[in-house]
Scaffold this motif. Sequence first.
Motif: not given
Length: 480
Positions: A199-201, A219-224, A230-237, A290-297
Amino acid sequence: MAENKDKRELENIDTVEDATKENTDEKKDEYEEICYICRRPESVAGQMIKIPNNICICKDCMQRTFDSMNNSGFPMGDFMPNGQMPNISMINLSDLQGFMPQSQKIKKKKTKEEKAEAPKLDIKKIPAPHKIKASLDEYVVGQEYAKKVMSVAVYNHYKRVATDTMDDIEIEKSNMLMIGPTGSGKTYLVKTLARLLDVPLAITDATSLTEAGYIGDDIESVVSKLLAAADNDVERAEHGIIFIDEIDKIAKKKNTNQRDVSGESVQQGMLKLLEGAEVEVPVGASSKNAMVPMVTVNTKNILFICGGAFPDIEEIIKERLNKQASIGFQADLKDKYDNDENLLQKVTVEDVKKFGMIPEFIGRLPILFTLESLTVDMLVRILKEPKNAIIRQYQKLLALDEVNLVFEEDALRAIAEKAKEKKVGARALRSIIEEFMLDIMYEIPKDENIGQVTITRDYIEKKGGPLITMRGVAALPVNE
């Protein structure tokens, strides 16, 4: 014949190029398109407008651009003689290529059909706790209780992922708080676990975390970091494990008049992560901009393991124990616990709270366990038993020069005793060995006739030298 051969070679080259192109296209299809202006992914911003040189712009940004040009008095009519858009090639778009690194590309979410076709995690294939612990035993000496707790927690985490939608019974996750003296193997345990798991760790530390809006990591950087693992795979992360080291560094600051931006406020901010919430995290960066894409986890199924040395918590434990046994004729002496090496094992939630961790934070880490302080015997075992033991590393280095390196049992004990005096745990072993191996590593390559070097206790205690054995000759002591 030569013409046919050339023709076949050209056909092979074309086939390879076609296959490479197909692979590249497939890889592109795996990732979402991201707007060049607002950096929102396709799943959030909607369908993209593609312009030459593989640049995508969302409809909102395109509309805003036209609106701002119309409202600013910009003479667009001069550029649109026939009411048509001008040729976009007037802009040198080749300069804009490669604006997004691979680490910031987001993988597309699977459709319902793809999810149904994807193989589900088989509970029978999940490694049992005793197998996980056996794998940890190969690398980590001692700490039997800690290894058992972690093995069960990881096993249960796998089962939670496997039985996520089986029935109405929802299995709660059990986040962990690991307390142990410096050099006892907290981080090493998790790093070893990372090698064994599928599993991704993500391993991160709390020292750089600050309240949002201040210099430092959000604080969200730990999830980042987990998303990157997880190779930017949200479901796997969303089924991964996060280890936050140095968690004691975000304890409440005592006797301070300034705003506590790296203490209690960080604990407050982490509550939603530990409990389970949908958080927006930056992709491929440690902070939002502003130059970094965001994603919901969604962190509901992410297992959190927090670890820290908690320096001086022993004083809090001693104070509590002395209060309990300081009344009456049979009261204990005040210095009874001064030389107790495993005093940490008597730690309670109240002690951690008094150290500076807020009750809401501790409440979200239901499993509290400690690591033992390393004894001399354990340090000797650390030197020689693990698969990648320090001694084996040096033996391999000298074996490349065709020289055997032998450590006497007394020498190992002398190294362990010196390490124990330094009070920094297993980290001291390497520094001590580096010190006395320096001259050996320097002198050995000079003489090709040396066949074996034996490290003695006298050499460790600087009373003599190592035993040098020449090829075909008995061992002779060499004084420094």
